[in-house]
Design a protein around this motif. Structure first.
Motif, PDB file in Angstrom:
ATOM      1  N   LEU A 148       0.641  -1.372   0.040  1.00  0.00           N
ATOM      2  CA  LEU A 148       0.035   0.030   0.047  1.00  0.00           C
ATOM      3  C   LEU A 148       0.815   1.341  -0.103  1.00  0.00           C
ATOM      4  N   VAL A 149       2.052   1.269   1.039  1.00  0.00           N
ATOM      5  CA  VAL A 149       2.809   2.385   0.939  1.00  0.00           C
ATOM      6  C   VAL A 149       3.467   2.646  -0.559  1.00  0.00           C
ATOM      7  N   MET A 150       3.876   1.639  -1.190  1.00  0.00           N
ATOM      8  CA  MET A 150       4.234   1.997  -2.453  1.00  0.00           C
ATOM      9  C   MET A 150       3.481   2.308  -3.827  1.00  0.00           C
ATOM     10  N   LEU A 151       2.026   2.195  -3.396  1.00  0.00           N
ATOM     11  CA  LEU A 151       1.140   2.398  -4.645  1.00  0.00           C
ATOM     12  C   LEU A 151       1.350   3.964  -4.914  1.00  0.00           C
ATOM     13  N   ASN A 152       1.889   4.555  -4.177  1.00  0.00           N
ATOM     14  CA  ASN A 152       2.056   6.167  -4.581  1.00  0.00           C
ATOM     15  C   ASN A 152       3.011   6.598  -5.726  1.00  0.00           C
ATOM     16  N   THR A 153       3.683   5.429  -5.979  1.00  0.00           N
ATOM     17  CA  THR A 153       4.608   5.375  -7.281  1.00  0.00           C
ATOM     18  C   THR A 153       3.856   5.970  -8.488  1.00  0.00           C
ATOM     19  N   PHE A 154       2.490   5.382  -8.509  1.00  0.00           N
ATOM     20  CA  PHE A 154       1.668   5.519  -9.763  1.00  0.00           C
ATOM     21  C   PHE A 154       1.319   7.002  -9.848  1.00  0.00           C
ATOM     22  N   LEU A 155       1.421   7.876  -8.945  1.00  0.00           N
ATOM     23  CA  LEU A 155       1.187   9.176  -8.858  1.00  0.00           C
ATOM     24  C   LEU A 155       2.185  10.046  -9.602  1.00  0.00           C
ATOM     25  N   SER A 156       3.416   9.541  -9.800  1.00  0.00           N
ATOM     26  CA  SER A 156       4.570  10.118 -10.423  1.00  0.00           C
ATOM     27  C   SER A 156       4.014  10.577 -11.883  1.00  0.00           C
ATOM     28  N   PRO A 157       3.624   9.396 -12.711  1.00  0.00           N
ATOM     29  CA  PRO A 157       3.207   9.864 -14.267  1.00  0.00           C
ATOM     30  C   PRO A 157       2.239  10.706 -14.118  1.00  0.00           C
ATOM     31  N   PHE A 158       1.427  11.057 -13.214  1.00  0.00           N
ATOM     32  CA  PHE A 158       0.105  11.867 -13.197  1.00  0.00           C
ATOM     33  C   PHE A 158       0.648  13.315 -12.867  1.00  0.00           C
ATOM     34  N   VAL A 159       1.860  13.510 -12.128  1.00  0.00           N
ATOM     35  CA  VAL A 159       2.565  14.753 -12.091  1.00  0.00           C
ATOM     36  C   VAL A 159       3.134  15.103 -13.374  1.00  0.00           C
ATOM     37  N   GLY A 160       3.697  14.538 -14.249  1.00  0.00           N
ATOM     38  CA  GLY A 160       4.022  14.569 -15.567  1.00  0.00           C
ATOM     39  C   GLY A 160       3.005  14.754 -16.448  1.00  0.00           C
ATOM     40  N   PHE A 161       1.872  14.193 -16.400  1.00  0.00           N
ATOM     41  CA  PHE A 161       0.573  14.374 -17.003  1.00  0.00           C
ATOM     42  C   PHE A 161       0.378  15.962 -16.992  1.00  0.00           C
ATOM     43  N   MET A 162      -0.041  16.442 -15.519  1.00  0.00           N
ATOM     44  CA  MET A 162      -0.410  17.743 -15.393  1.00  0.00           C
ATOM     45  C   MET A 162       0.666  18.731 -15.858  1.00  0.00           C
ATOM     46  N   LEU A 163       2.009  18.519 -15.716  1.00  0.00           N
ATOM     47  CA  LEU A 163       2.876  19.214 -16.345  1.00  0.00           C
ATOM     48  C   LEU A 163       2.750  19.478 -17.848  1.00  0.00           C
ATOM     49  N   ASP A 164       2.388  18.294 -18.416  1.00  0.00           N
ATOM     50  CA  ASP A 164       2.552  18.516 -19.891  1.00  0.00           C
ATOM     51  C   ASP A 164       1.268  19.368 -20.168  1.00  0.00           C
ATOM     52  N   LYS A 165       0.231  19.179 -19.629  1.00  0.00           N
ATOM     53  CA  LYS A 165      -0.922  20.149 -19.818  1.00  0.00           C
ATOM     54  C   LYS A 165      -0.742  21.577 -19.677  1.00  0.00           C
ATOM     55  N   SER A 166       0.221  22.041 -18.885  1.00  0.00           N
ATOM     56  CA  SER A 166       0.460  23.310 -18.564  1.00  0.00           C
ATOM     57  C   SER A 166       1.770  23.894 -19.415  1.00  0.00           C
ATOM     58  N   TRP A 167       2.322  23.012 -20.105  1.00  0.00           N
ATOM     59  CA  TRP A 167       3.459  23.261 -20.869  1.00  0.00           C
ATOM     60  C   TRP A 167       2.995  24.171 -22.156  1.00  0.00           C
ATOM     61  N   ASP A 168       3.833  25.231 -22.411  1.00  0.00           N
ATOM     62  CA  ASP A 168       3.585  26.208 -23.489  1.00  0.00           C
ATOM     63  C   ASP A 168       4.638  25.962 -24.720  1.00  0.00           C
ATOM     64  N   GLY A 169       5.380  24.757 -24.527  1.00  0.00           N
ATOM     65  CA  GLY A 169       6.108  24.537 -25.743  1.00  0.00           C
ATOM     66  C   GLY A 169       7.571  25.011 -25.486  1.00  0.00           C
TER      67      GLY A 169
END
Length: 212
Positions: A148-169
């Motif tokens: 259960l503790v290590m399940l937060n590993t799956f949040l790292s790609p979500f951070v990348g997804f959110m950054l990509d959404k805000s990226w201006d190129g």
């Protein structure tokens, strides 16, 4: 093994404890391990060597704080109160870092150290997990808690997804450049998760380490 897992599955305290552990481990597993160096380079404009050094302060705080948390829990025969304090303090301090409320480089080092120090109370979820069950289930309980503790590993790609959404190129030296606002939006889940773990601790019953 399946029979043991089914027994553990029915314990709400076990699930609350495991989720708290996962949320407390996010600053280490998601931020410091994956995104902190880029964050400090692009929003605090630190050179790579300093960005790495600042990021590593969280690990240093964890290394010091974990045995201190265990010692305090054993000395005072309390666990939940230290989890509660650590979750709240690390949530506040990490918010300062993410939302750029810290200016001097020495203070950034210090705050990152204490984010690790405070969130290291996560180690206490393991003795708590063993207190819920008979001795024959202890090994399974620890293993499932660690999962259960290590399940937060799956949040790292979500951070990348959110950054990509805000990226201006914007690209510099072959690296995508993200804005302060983009990082703040993407990393908001970290202090928020820590605060949720603080709230969840009120639903976790205190245990006696001397009887577990």
């Amino acid at each position: 093994l399946v029979r043991d897992i089914l027994k553990i599955r029915n314990s709400s305290q076990f699930w609350i404890n495991g989720i708290i552990g996962s949320l407390l481990f996010m600053p280490t597993n998601v931020f410091a391990s994956m995104w902190a160096v880029m964050f400090f380079k692009q929003t605090y404009y630190l050179p790579s060597t300093q960005a790495n050094a600042v990021s590593s302060m969280l690990f240093a705080g964890w290394a010091v704080g974990a045995p201190v948390a265990g010692w305090l829990a054993a000395k005072y025969n309390k666990t939940v109160i230290f989890i509660r304090l650590g979750a709240l303090i690390s949530s506040i301090l990490l918010s300062f870092i993410i939302f750029h409320k810290v200016d001097s480089i020495s203070m950034i080092h210090l705050v990152m150290f204490f984010v690790g120090f405070a969130s290291s109370v996560q180690v206490l979820v393991f003795p708590i997990a063993t207190s819920f069950f008979d001795q024959k289930l202890v090994g399974t309980a620890i293993s499932l808690t660690n999962m259960l503790v290590m399940l937060n590993t799956f949040l790292s790609p979500f951070v990348g997804f959110m950054l990509d959404k805000s990226w201006d190129g914007s690209i510099q030296n072959g690296e995508r450049i993200f804005s302060n606002a983009g990082f703040e939006q993407a990393l908001l889940m970290l202090p928020l998760g820590l605060f949720i773990s603080f709230l969840l601790s009120f639903f976790l019953r205190e245990i006696s380490l001397r009887n577990s």
